[in-house]
Design an enzyme around this catalytic site. Structure first.
Site, PDB file in Angstrom:
ATOM      1  N   ASP A 197      40.349  45.248  42.801  1.00  0.00           N
ATOM      2  CA  ASP A 197      39.848  44.375  41.715  1.00  0.00           C
ATOM      3  C   ASP A 197      40.414  44.886  40.316  1.00  0.00           C
ATOM      4  O   ASP A 197      40.454  45.864  39.810  1.00  0.00           O
ATOM      5  CB  ASP A 197      38.411  44.622  41.276  1.00  0.00           C
ATOM      6  CG  ASP A 197      37.910  43.685  40.284  1.00  0.00           C
ATOM      7  OD1 ASP A 197      38.434  43.352  39.456  1.00  0.00           O
ATOM      8  OD2 ASP A 197      36.601  43.535  40.362  1.00  0.00           O
ATOM      9  N   HIS A 198      41.588  43.785  39.762  1.00  0.00           N
ATOM     10  CA  HIS A 198      42.784  44.283  38.931  1.00  0.00           C
ATOM     11  C   HIS A 198      41.945  44.587  37.720  1.00  0.00           C
ATOM     12  O   HIS A 198      42.506  45.622  36.796  1.00  0.00           O
ATOM     13  CB  HIS A 198      43.773  43.306  38.728  1.00  0.00           C
ATOM     14  CG  HIS A 198      43.210  42.022  37.891  1.00  0.00           C
ATOM     15  ND1 HIS A 198      42.390  40.942  38.483  1.00  0.00           N
ATOM     16  CD2 HIS A 198      43.018  41.692  36.593  1.00  0.00           C
ATOM     17  CE1 HIS A 198      42.144  40.099  37.767  1.00  0.00           C
ATOM     18  NE2 HIS A 198      42.542  40.671  36.574  1.00  0.00           N
ATOM     19  N   HIS A 260      34.269  41.130  38.949  1.00  0.00           N
ATOM     20  CA  HIS A 260      34.958  41.748  37.843  1.00  0.00           C
ATOM     21  C   HIS A 260      33.815  42.184  37.054  1.00  0.00           C
ATOM     22  O   HIS A 260      33.663  43.453  36.705  1.00  0.00           O
ATOM     23  CB  HIS A 260      35.919  40.835  36.969  1.00  0.00           C
ATOM     24  CG  HIS A 260      36.663  40.388  37.668  1.00  0.00           C
ATOM     25  ND1 HIS A 260      37.866  41.177  38.564  1.00  0.00           N
ATOM     26  CD2 HIS A 260      37.712  39.035  37.643  1.00  0.00           C
ATOM     27  CE1 HIS A 260      38.673  40.375  38.890  1.00  0.00           C
ATOM     28  NE2 HIS A 260      38.572  39.322  38.419  1.00  0.00           N
TER      29      HIS A 260
END
Length: 508
Positions: A197-198, A260
């Protein structure tokens, strides 16, 4: 002359002291795709530029198109020239990195092509000294995950020194997330699986734990006794762009909130870990997710609002309605805006609402976490002050201007007792004089090093889907999304939603 090494510093070094990884081969499936060109290879180049990759390092691209090693090197160099953090390209750094760049043509379901990949990796081991230490990155659409996982297992490329990175979405429901996890763990052990998950690679997100647990002034206030509510906002000015077909099958809740934003909530709300070990931190995050009060489908209209952008104006330009975007069903009920209220039923957060808000075509691009504290007793200043006291707010800005600010009350100079809010502001760029690295740099470095702290565990993904499935189920029988004009902060119903609790949305 001998020098004394600097002691570990979490602000400087991240969650753990950085070290040079062992020689490693990164294999990228989807090597000719946009993610590889824009993010992955530039991030690896940036790491090489900063001396954070081992001398024995290799990149192996795997794709369906036929090309030579040299052709692939030339293509990815173009991506580095356009997207890397360091400009212009340092020829010496690139030449050293390019020596370890290879390419293998193949089909994801073809066992023979994966045997060729295995043979190439053995060649890489001999030439680069990688000794079977491999990181497989699935930069492909989710529909191809199962084929790749199975083929890796058949080819025997799932040994104990292999690791696997997969991009979101980790399923599109609890059932599909469980199915994906079952496929993954049938070939790789859970510690070998890195769900990326960036958002978790962003500097400010990493700093949440440091802010909370390395500063005594905050942690004892971080509970239901002092916090009135928490707002987590991710606002985007963009519409669906060229992703209309994908987005119309996904929507804002699946695309942003389930992954996110739930990760941000878990980091803000988790209990202090006993150490910075990956599993201990991830255990605490899972405990938070398990403590979130379930939303029954019949309660969804009271705890969630969904919207869909209509035509409007942004930055002086007219933009179309969602229903007229390319590849979007004109009768679509897919949400482009979500406002959600969650409660965490544990001692620390009992009764404190967490408001999550995300939308497309909003007036400003911003992502922030705002912890709003309870109002101070007004008796001391009520008679003298000409205005009610503002509440204290701690804001963690994730993008675009990473930093932390605190709002507090102060007296205005003069003879009258005039109290106004003021802000103390910390900005990463101004304080440290350096541009924050791209999130993929940190995450790739950690995966190469075998550190899974900033990656999502299988039970985390499943629990988050369990919460969101109920909302999605409730929306099936709910009215269609409320319309909001592009360039505004969402539907009026979302404002009424939070005002019913006596609160207001922040304007980032």
């Amino acid at each position: 002359m001998q020098t004394t090494p600097l002691p570990p510093n979490p602000l400087r070094d991240g969650l753990t002291t950085r070290r040079t990884p062992e020689p490693c081969a990164v294999v990228i499936f989807g090597a000719t795709g946009d993610l590889t060109a824009r993010k992955l290879i530039p991030a690896l180049y940036n790491l090489a530029h900063e001396g954070q990759l081992p001398g024995g390092f290799a990149i192996v691209g795997f794709g369906r198109r036929a090309k030579s090693h040299d052709e692939f090197r030339a293509e990815v160099r173009e991506g580095v020239a356009e997207h890397a953090r360091f400009h212009p390209i340092n020829t010496a750094v690139w030449d050293a990195l390019a020596k370890g760049v290879y390419y293998q043509q193949g089909d994801y379901a073809n066992a023979g092509d994966f045997q060729k990949l295995a043979a190439l990796l053995q060649q890489v081991d001999r030439e680069r000294g990688t000794a079977g230490n491999r990181l497989f990155y699935m930069a492909t659409p989710p529909g191809q995950f199962t084929e790749i996982i199975s083929s890796l297992g058949v080819a025997g490329l799932n040994g104990p020194t292999s690791r696997l990175i997969i991009e979101k979405p980790f399923g599109r429901s609890l059932a599909t997330a469980r199915e994906l996890n079952a496929n993954l763990t049938s070939v790789f052990a859970e510690p070998q699986i890195f769900r990326i998950d960036h958002y978790l690679g962003k500097e400010t997100v990493q700093n949440i734990l440091v802010l909370r647990f390395a500063n005594e002034i905050f942690e004892h206030l971080w509970n239901q006794k002092y916090v009135d509510h928490v707002q987590i906002t991710v606002a985007e000015t963009l519409g669906v762009e060229a992703r209309g077909g994908y987005y119309d099958q996904s929507g804002a809740l699946r695309d942003m909130v389930q992954n996110h934003m739930m990760q941000l909530l878990a980091l803000v709300a988790m209990e202090p870990p006993t150490s910075l070990e990956a599993e201990i931190i991830r255990d605490e995050k899972v405990k938070v997710l398990r403590a979130i009060r379930p939303i029954l489908p019949e309660q969804v209209t009271k705890n969630a609002v969904r919207g869909q952008y209509a035509a409007g104006s942004l930055a002086g330009e007219q933009v179309p309605a969602y229903l007229t975007e390319k590849d979007v069903n004109p009768e679509s009920r897919t949400e482009t805006y979500v406002a959600l209220k969650l409660f965490i039923d544990n001692w620390r957060w009992a009764g404190v609402p967490f408001y999550l808000r995300h939308g497309k075509r909003l007036p400003k691009r911003a992502a922030e976490i705002a912890v709003q504290f309870k109002s101070p007793p007004a008796v001391l200043f009520a008679a003298e002050s000409c205005a009610p006291l503002e509440t204290n707010v701690l804001v963690i800005r994730i993008q675009p201007d990473e930093g932390i600010s605190i709002r507090m009350n102060a007296k205005v100079p003069g003879t009258a007792l005039n109290i106004q809010p003021v802000k103390m502001d910390f900005r990463y760029g101004g304080s440290f004089g350096a541009r924050s690295p791209d999130a993929y740099e940190r995450l790739l470095y950690d995966a190469i090093s075998g550190d899974s702290t900033l990656f999502i565990r299988g039970d985390e993904a499943e629990r988050s889907w369990q919460i969101m499935d109920a909302v999605l189920e409730g929306w099936k029988s709910a009215p269609k999304p409320f319309a909001y004009e592009a360039g505004t902060w969402g539907p009026a119903e979302a404002d009424a939603f939070i005002r019913a609790d006596g609160r207001e949305w922040r304007r980032p």
